[in-house]
Design a protein around this motif. Structure first.
Motif, PDB file in Angstrom:
ATOM      1  N   TYR A  61       0.839  -1.190   0.000  1.00  0.00           N
ATOM      2  CA  TYR A  61       0.000   0.000   0.000  1.00  0.00           C
ATOM      3  C   TYR A  61       0.875   1.242   0.000  1.00  0.00           C
ATOM      4  O   TYR A  61       1.683   1.447   0.904  1.00  0.00           O
ATOM      5  CB  TYR A  61      -0.924  -0.022   1.214  1.00  0.00           C
ATOM      6  N   PHE A  62       0.714   2.094  -1.005  1.00  0.00           N
ATOM      7  CA  PHE A  62       1.619   3.227  -1.212  1.00  0.00           C
ATOM      8  C   PHE A  62       1.576   4.233  -0.064  1.00  0.00           C
ATOM      9  O   PHE A  62       2.595   4.810   0.302  1.00  0.00           O
ATOM     10  CB  PHE A  62       1.306   3.915  -2.544  1.00  0.00           C
ATOM     11  N   SER A  63       0.400   4.470   0.526  1.00  0.00           N
ATOM     12  CA  SER A  63       0.296   5.451   1.614  1.00  0.00           C
ATOM     13  C   SER A  63       1.117   5.018   2.823  1.00  0.00           C
ATOM     14  O   SER A  63       1.773   5.836   3.480  1.00  0.00           O
ATOM     15  CB  SER A  63      -1.166   5.650   2.023  1.00  0.00           C
ATOM     16  N   VAL A  64       1.094   3.728   3.115  1.00  0.00           N
ATOM     17  CA  VAL A  64       1.871   3.211   4.240  1.00  0.00           C
ATOM     18  C   VAL A  64       3.357   3.307   3.943  1.00  0.00           C
ATOM     19  O   VAL A  64       4.167   3.672   4.814  1.00  0.00           O
ATOM     20  CB  VAL A  64       1.463   1.755   4.541  1.00  0.00           C
ATOM     21  N   ASN A  65       3.753   3.005   2.716  1.00  0.00           N
ATOM     22  CA  ASN A  65       5.163   3.147   2.338  1.00  0.00           C
ATOM     23  C   ASN A  65       5.632   4.587   2.495  1.00  0.00           C
ATOM     24  O   ASN A  65       6.777   4.843   2.901  1.00  0.00           O
ATOM     25  CB  ASN A  65       5.374   2.685   0.899  1.00  0.00           C
TER      26      ASN A  65
END
Length: 493
Positions: free
Chosen positions: A228-232
């Motif tokens: 998940y890009f937001s978590v990254n």
């Protein structure tokens, strides 16, 4: 200093006679603003009440009220037989009146007068479009929500006195936490109490707080090869080293995790085991046990994000890793009310009490007041069984949509793609057999009124895939979207 004749009061004092703000306060605020910005120099003699009323075309009594307001706020002084003057230290040299044509009071500064840190990591990856149709990454259809029923719960709760006795702070509604703890115990096998719960606004807020407490610059965090890009972005902002772990049909490959653990110190493993984001695969039971054993052996934290636990169709959902954790190695992140109206949704964290105490400190800084009233409403919905009834009804609709979406994909794109019908969630993971330019595909679809955000596109040397949400689309919209997608794909192959 006498009032300079060249001060064009009418040019920078604009009166809106339809505004709810009284005319005298509109004039007062704009005169104060002009003094602050140097349009009216300190020591300037203001026009008489009669003169200014004629200039601004208002009643004289309005200007009298304006001057009284300026005097009350300490901006002017009235000298007997002399007039009304702007209070302030006069410049030794005469002040030049600013050019009102170039320096309009309505212009807010475009840039700061100071330097500050900027971050490319946190650039907003989300896009917007005016297209009639669009795919997302698996968002519920708010048209299915029973808004009137939700409103009745809210109104009845608002009228009750019980919630007024609760404290408005970061601890949240005790009533909601009690009911949520029981709900999670029964539905997800989490034997917790209210002391193990932290109520947040969203999954992202939960992960941000966890990363602030648990991660330090230079720590190593493991994530799925696709994640998940937001978590990254949150992890990157924390300054950690991110290592990606391959994913197969059984989820994250545990043997790869073990190899890394033998070579270096691992601080955290982030995963979405119920339906891996974005591929939708479920982490197998055997690998779950292996990960729990590895976490205990090597001392790393498992951050379990169960973002769509409520959406399952073919069989009962697999219980979270946290339900089998006996050593306190798992932090469980979830959301509640995801299928409800957006304002009725909330996030939560489940963790041991010692960590929870520290998390509450951080939540108290960024969201001290919370939304106790809304939480009380959610607690009522749990207590009265409304959540279970609503989920049962909506799941039937989403399952029908999932099946029809799979049927359309097979009918129009079976020669180009591979996919498996997901057992849960609101999105499909679709891989192309022959690589195509996904950015060009997105542009072609946009020209035909279908928007595919770049956050749904996954392309590298080994992979060409998309994650397409179906939950927000009815049958007619699905047909239109798949038709456009099919036409655009065929134009590229």
């Amino acid at each position: 200093m006498d009032s300079p004749a060249e001060i064009p009061y009418k040019s920078f004092i604009k009166i809106d006679r339809n505004s709810d703000i009284s005319i005298y306060m509109q004039i007062s605020n704009q005169l104060i603003n002009s003094i602050q910005r140097g349009y009216i120099p300190f020591g300037t003699k203001l026009p008489g009440t009669r003169s200014l009323s004629q200039i601004l075309e208002v009643h004289r009594n309005t200007i009298v009220s304006v001057y009284e307001e300026l005097f009350a706020q300490g901006w002017v002084e009235s000298l007997p037989n002399k007039g009304t003057f702007v209070i302030g230290k006069e410049e030794v040299k005469p002040q030049k009146i600013k050019d009102f044509q170039k320096n309009n009071l309505e212009n807010y500064p475009k840039k700061t007068g100071f330097n500050f840190k900027t971050s490319n990591i946190l650039d907003n990856p989300f896009e917007h479009s005016s297209c009639q149709y669009m795919f997302n990454d698996g968002i519920p259809d708010i048209r299915l929500t029973q808004i009137n029923q939700h409103s009745r719960f809210y109104n009845s709760t608002l009228k009750r006195k019980a919630h007024k006795t609760e404290r408005y702070n970061q601890d949240g509604s005790e009533f909601f936490k009690k009911n949520l703890a029981q709900y999670l115990n029964l539905s997800r096998g989490l034997p917790i109490s209210t002391h193990n719960l932290l109520i947040t606004r969203s999954t992202e807020m939960s992960i941000y707080i966890a990363s602030e407490i648990l991660l330090s610059q230079g720590d190593t965090v493991l994530v799925g090869d696709l994640s998940y890009f937001s978590v990254n972005m949150i992890f990157q902002k924390a300054g950690v080293n991110i290592i990606t772990i391959p994913i197969d049909k059984e989820g994250i490959i545990v043997d790869e995790v073990k190899k890394i653990c033998k070579k270096q110190k691992i601080r955290m493993l982030y995963l979405t085991p119920h339906h891996h984001y974005p591929t939708t695969v479920t982490l197998s039971a055997q690998r779950r046990l292996e990960l729990l054993n590895l976490a205990s052996e090597y001392g790393f934290i498992i951050l379990e994000d169960d973002y769509d636990y409520d959406f399952h169709y073919d069989k009962s959902p697999i219980l979270p890793l946290a339900s089998a954790d006996t050593n306190g190695m798992v932090i469980y992140i979830g959301s509640f009310g995801k299928s409800l109206v957006p304002g009725f949704r909330t996030g939560f964290v489940v963790a041991p009490e010692n960590l929870m105490a520290e998390m509450r400190k951080y939540l108290g800084i960024i969201d001290r007041q919370g939304d106790v009233l809304m939480e009380h409403v959610l607690g009522e919905m749990i207590a009265e069984g409304e959540i279970n009834r609503y989920l049962k009804k909506s799941l039937k609709i989403y399952q029908e949509r999932r099946d029809y979406f799979a049927l359309l994909l097979n009918d129009q794109l079976k020669d180009f793609i591979d996919f498996e019908k997901p057992s849960g969630g609101l999105a499909f993971w679709i891989k192309w057999r022959t690589p195509i330019n996904l950015m060009q595909l997105s542009r072609n679809c946009t020209q035909k009124n279908l928007f595919i955000p770049k956050t749904l596109l996954y392309q590298n040397k080994k992979l060409t895939a998309v994650r397409l949400g179906f939950g927000n689309l009815n049958f007619e919209e699905m047909e239109k979207c798949i038709n456009i997608l099919s036409e655009s794909v065929k134009s590229l192959i």
